[in-house]
Write a protein that holds these residues in place. Structure first.
Motif, PDB file in Angstrom:
ATOM      1  N   ALA A  26      14.803  20.946 -41.786  1.00 23.08           N
ATOM      2  CA  ALA A  26      15.933  21.801 -41.410  1.00 23.08           C
ATOM      3  C   ALA A  26      16.161  21.794 -39.900  1.00 23.08           C
ATOM      4  CB  ALA A  26      15.698  23.227 -41.900  1.00 23.08           C
ATOM      5  N   LYS A  27      15.103  21.766 -39.132  1.00 19.85           N
ATOM      6  CA  LYS A  27      15.249  21.719 -37.668  1.00 19.85           C
ATOM      7  C   LYS A  27      15.886  20.403 -37.236  1.00 19.85           C
ATOM      8  CE  LYS A  27      11.545  24.918 -36.525  1.00 19.85           C
ATOM      9  NZ  LYS A  27      10.187  25.079 -36.001  1.00 19.85           N
ATOM     10  N   ARG A  28      15.452  19.306 -37.821  1.00 20.82           N
ATOM     11  CA  ARG A  28      16.004  17.994 -37.455  1.00 20.82           C
ATOM     12  C   ARG A  28      17.472  17.854 -37.845  1.00 20.82           C
ATOM     13  NH1 ARG A  28      10.723  15.596 -39.311  1.00 20.82           N
ATOM     14  NH2 ARG A  28       9.623  15.212 -37.381  1.00 20.82           N
ATOM     15  N   LEU A  29      17.825  18.389 -39.016  1.00 24.92           N
ATOM     16  CA  LEU A  29      19.176  18.199 -39.547  1.00 24.92           C
ATOM     17  C   LEU A  29      20.094  19.402 -39.331  1.00 24.92           C
ATOM     18  CD1 LEU A  29      18.239  16.502 -42.942  1.00 24.92           C
ATOM     19  CD2 LEU A  29      18.930  15.400 -40.798  1.00 24.92           C
ATOM     20  N   GLU A  30      19.543  20.458 -38.715  1.00 25.98           N
ATOM     21  CA  GLU A  30      20.290  21.705 -38.508  1.00 25.98           C
ATOM     22  C   GLU A  30      20.812  22.253 -39.833  1.00 25.98           C
ATOM     23  OE1 GLU A  30      23.193  21.090 -35.418  1.00 25.98           O
ATOM     24  OE2 GLU A  30      21.663  20.570 -33.955  1.00 25.98           O
ATOM     25  N   SER A  31      19.949  22.246 -40.823  1.00 24.74           N
ATOM     26  CA  SER A  31      20.285  22.713 -42.171  1.00 24.74           C
ATOM     27  C   SER A  31      20.062  24.214 -42.297  1.00 24.74           C
ATOM     28  CB  SER A  31      19.394  22.028 -43.207  1.00 24.74           C
ATOM     29  OG  SER A  31      19.472  20.639 -43.119  1.00 24.74           O
ATOM     30  N   HIS A  32      20.796  24.808 -43.218  1.00 27.01           N
ATOM     31  CA  HIS A  32      20.578  26.201 -43.592  1.00 27.01           C
ATOM     32  C   HIS A  32      19.569  26.212 -44.731  1.00 27.01           C
ATOM     33  CE1 HIS A  32      21.515  30.415 -44.396  1.00 27.01           C
ATOM     34  NE2 HIS A  32      21.419  30.090 -45.671  1.00 27.01           N
ATOM     35  N   LEU A  33      18.611  27.132 -44.691  1.00 25.95           N
ATOM     36  CA  LEU A  33      17.637  27.267 -45.767  1.00 25.95           C
ATOM     37  C   LEU A  33      17.988  28.467 -46.633  1.00 25.95           C
ATOM     38  CD1 LEU A  33      14.289  26.677 -43.835  1.00 25.95           C
ATOM     39  CD2 LEU A  33      15.591  25.034 -45.207  1.00 25.95           C
ATOM     40  N   LEU A  34      18.052  28.251 -47.931  1.00 26.17           N
ATOM     41  CA  LEU A  34      18.258  29.324 -48.897  1.00 26.17           C
ATOM     42  C   LEU A  34      16.936  29.505 -49.642  1.00 26.17           C
ATOM     43  CD1 LEU A  34      19.778  31.359 -50.624  1.00 26.17           C
ATOM     44  CD2 LEU A  34      20.728  29.426 -51.933  1.00 26.17           C
ATOM     45  N   LEU A  35      16.191  30.542 -49.262  1.00 25.07           N
ATOM     46  CA  LEU A  35      14.909  30.821 -49.904  1.00 25.07           C
ATOM     47  C   LEU A  35      15.172  31.526 -51.228  1.00 25.07           C
ATOM     48  CD1 LEU A  35      12.911  32.264 -46.865  1.00 25.07           C
ATOM     49  CD2 LEU A  35      13.228  29.864 -47.527  1.00 25.07           C
ATOM     50  N   VAL A  36      14.567  31.018 -52.289  1.00 17.65           N
ATOM     51  CA  VAL A  36      14.771  31.588 -53.619  1.00 17.65           C
ATOM     52  C   VAL A  36      13.424  31.786 -54.293  1.00 17.65           C
ATOM     53  CG1 VAL A  36      15.769  31.214 -55.906  1.00 17.65           C
ATOM     54  CG2 VAL A  36      17.000  30.450 -53.879  1.00 17.65           C
ATOM     55  N   LYS A  94      21.095  27.321 -61.259  1.00 17.76           N
ATOM     56  CA  LYS A  94      22.305  28.123 -61.077  1.00 17.76           C
ATOM     57  C   LYS A  94      22.497  28.481 -59.604  1.00 17.76           C
ATOM     58  CE  LYS A  94      22.555  32.499 -62.395  1.00 17.76           C
ATOM     59  NZ  LYS A  94      22.587  33.673 -63.301  1.00 17.76           N
ATOM     60  N   THR A  95      21.430  28.884 -58.938  1.00 19.99           N
ATOM     61  CA  THR A  95      21.521  29.260 -57.528  1.00 19.99           C
ATOM     62  C   THR A  95      21.881  28.059 -56.662  1.00 19.99           C
ATOM     63  OG1 THR A  95      19.897  31.012 -57.897  1.00 19.99           O
ATOM     64  CG2 THR A  95      20.291  30.351 -55.611  1.00 19.99           C
ATOM     65  N   ALA A  96      21.309  26.904 -56.966  1.00 16.05           N
ATOM     66  CA  ALA A  96      21.623  25.691 -56.204  1.00 16.05           C
ATOM     67  C   ALA A  96      23.091  25.310 -56.355  1.00 16.05           C
ATOM     68  CB  ALA A  96      20.731  24.534 -56.648  1.00 16.05           C
ATOM     69  N   GLU A  97      23.611  25.440 -57.567  1.00 14.61           N
ATOM     70  CA  GLU A  97      25.010  25.084 -57.818  1.00 14.61           C
ATOM     71  C   GLU A  97      25.958  26.084 -57.159  1.00 14.61           C
ATOM     72  OE1 GLU A  97      27.951  24.854 -61.617  1.00 14.61           O
ATOM     73  OE2 GLU A  97      25.978  23.926 -61.855  1.00 14.61           O
ATOM     74  N   VAL A  98      25.738  27.354 -57.399  1.00 15.48           N
ATOM     75  CA  VAL A  98      26.599  28.396 -56.831  1.00 15.48           C
ATOM     76  C   VAL A  98      26.529  28.386 -55.300  1.00 15.48           C
ATOM     77  CG1 VAL A  98      26.896  30.909 -56.646  1.00 15.48           C
ATOM     78  CG2 VAL A  98      26.533  29.863 -58.874  1.00 15.48           C
ATOM     79  N   GLY A  99      25.336  28.096 -54.770  1.00 18.86           N
ATOM     80  CA  GLY A  99      25.133  28.078 -53.321  1.00 18.86           C
ATOM     81  C   GLY A  99      25.532  26.780 -52.654  1.00 18.86           C
ATOM     82  N   HIS A 100      26.024  25.811 -53.420  1.00 16.43           N
ATOM     83  CA  HIS A 100      26.445  24.508 -52.885  1.00 16.43           C
ATOM     84  C   HIS A 100      25.327  23.849 -52.073  1.00 16.43           C
ATOM     85  CE1 HIS A 100      30.453  25.497 -54.247  1.00 16.43           C
ATOM     86  NE2 HIS A 100      30.362  26.647 -53.600  1.00 16.43           N
ATOM     87  N   CYS A 101      24.134  23.814 -52.660  1.00 18.96           N
ATOM     88  CA  CYS A 101      22.979  23.217 -51.988  1.00 18.96           C
ATOM     89  C   CYS A 101      22.992  21.701 -52.141  1.00 18.96           C
ATOM     90  CB  CYS A 101      21.689  23.808 -52.548  1.00 18.96           C
ATOM     91  SG  CYS A 101      21.531  25.580 -52.223  1.00 18.96           S
ATOM     92  N   ASP A 102      22.522  21.004 -51.117  1.00 20.98           N
ATOM     93  CA  ASP A 102      22.460  19.540 -51.116  1.00 20.98           C
ATOM     94  C   ASP A 102      21.075  19.015 -51.491  1.00 20.98           C
ATOM     95  OD1 ASP A 102      23.641  20.371 -48.110  1.00 20.98           O
ATOM     96  OD2 ASP A 102      25.047  19.312 -49.415  1.00 20.98           O
ATOM     97  N   LEU A 103      20.074  19.919 -51.467  1.00 23.65           N
ATOM     98  CA  LEU A 103      18.690  19.523 -51.723  1.00 23.65           C
ATOM     99  C   LEU A 103      17.961  20.722 -52.306  1.00 23.65           C
ATOM    100  CD1 LEU A 103      16.440  17.293 -51.274  1.00 23.65           C
ATOM    101  CD2 LEU A 103      15.956  18.438 -49.107  1.00 23.65           C
ATOM    102  N   ILE A 104      17.091  20.453 -53.276  1.00 25.86           N
ATOM    103  CA  ILE A 104      16.216  21.479 -53.844  1.00 25.86           C
ATOM    104  C   ILE A 104      14.793  21.085 -53.467  1.00 25.86           C
ATOM    105  CG2 ILE A 104      15.338  22.543 -55.955  1.00 25.86           C
ATOM    106  CD1 ILE A 104      18.064  21.824 -57.265  1.00 25.86           C
ATOM    107  N   ALA A 105      14.073  21.994 -52.811  1.00 30.33           N
ATOM    108  CA  ALA A 105      12.689  21.729 -52.406  1.00 30.33           C
ATOM    109  C   ALA A 105      11.753  22.625 -53.208  1.00 30.33           C
ATOM    110  CB  ALA A 105      12.521  21.983 -50.914  1.00 30.33           C
ATOM    111  N   MET A 106      10.709  22.005 -53.764  1.00 30.47           N
ATOM    112  CA  MET A 106       9.769  22.723 -54.629  1.00 30.47           C
ATOM    113  C   MET A 106       8.360  22.191 -54.414  1.00 30.47           C
ATOM    114  SD  MET A 106      11.965  22.396 -58.173  1.00 30.47           S
ATOM    115  CE  MET A 106      10.982  23.572 -59.068  1.00 30.47           C
ATOM    116  N   THR A 107       7.368  22.962 -54.865  1.00 35.00           N
ATOM    117  CA  THR A 107       5.994  22.466 -54.832  1.00 35.00           C
ATOM    118  C   THR A 107       5.590  21.965 -56.212  1.00 35.00           C
ATOM    119  OG1 THR A 107       5.150  24.694 -55.221  1.00 35.00           O
ATOM    120  CG2 THR A 107       5.129  23.897 -52.957  1.00 35.00           C
ATOM    121  N   SER A 108       4.735  20.959 -56.194  1.00 33.77           N
ATOM    122  CA  SER A 108       4.164  20.388 -57.401  1.00 33.77           C
ATOM    123  C   SER A 108       2.685  20.758 -57.421  1.00 33.77           C
ATOM    124  CB  SER A 108       4.311  18.864 -57.360  1.00 33.77           C
ATOM    125  OG  SER A 108       3.491  18.266 -58.322  1.00 33.77           O
TER     126      SER A 108
END
Length: 145
Positions: A26-36, A94-108
């Motif tokens: 996010a710092k490199r790309l100046e992205s907004h983070l949506l914590l869910v 649903k949150t990713a779609e409604v929030g118009h997110c370009d990437l979903i980040a998760m832990t495995s």
């Protein structure tokens, strides 16, 4: 490239593996983070239908999200937080779609077939039901340099 990144938090130690990766990105790309975080206890799953009061789980999850968002904002990041209620894969999608997110980040967690059958796999559902790119970080992974 990734203007808005949904960060699926678990409110466990696994988040400490994920957050350094997404904050660096996010710092490199100046992205907004949506914590869910998706509260999925009985009260959370029936909250709207039965008009229930917030559970202790939901209150703790909301506090965790706000505390994490405040810490990331203090690092200069653009951050919002959302507590979803119900089925984790469905709510993340649903949150990713409604929030118009370009990437979903998760832990495995590295479950194998038997573990996925016993515990279910939010990742499996999310990655098979979305066209949005998914970034998976193994719980316990080292932070980027």
């Amino acid at each position: 490239m990734y203007r808005k990144i949904l960060v699926a938090l678990e409110n466990t130690h696994a988040d400490q593996s994920l957050l350094p990766h997404v904050t660096a990105l996010a710092k490199r790309l100046e992205s907004h983070l949506l914590l869910v975080h998706v509260a999925d206890g009985w009260v959370a799953r029936n909250f709207e239908k039965l008009k229930l009061a917030e559970s202790d789980e939901m209150k703790a999850d909301k506090e965790y999200l706000e505390r994490t968002a405040a810490r990331l904002r203090a690092e200069g990041l653009s951050v919002s937080a959302h507590l979803a209620l119900g089925d984790p894969p469905r709510e993340i999608l649903k949150t990713a779609e409604v929030g118009h997110c370009d990437l979903i980040a998760m832990t495995s967690h590295g479950h194998r077939l038997l573990g996925d059958l016993i515990f279910g796999s939010t990742i499996h559902e999310v990655r098979h039901r979305t066209a949005i790119p998914v970034l998976l970080v193994r719980a316990g992974a080292k932070a980027p340099s």
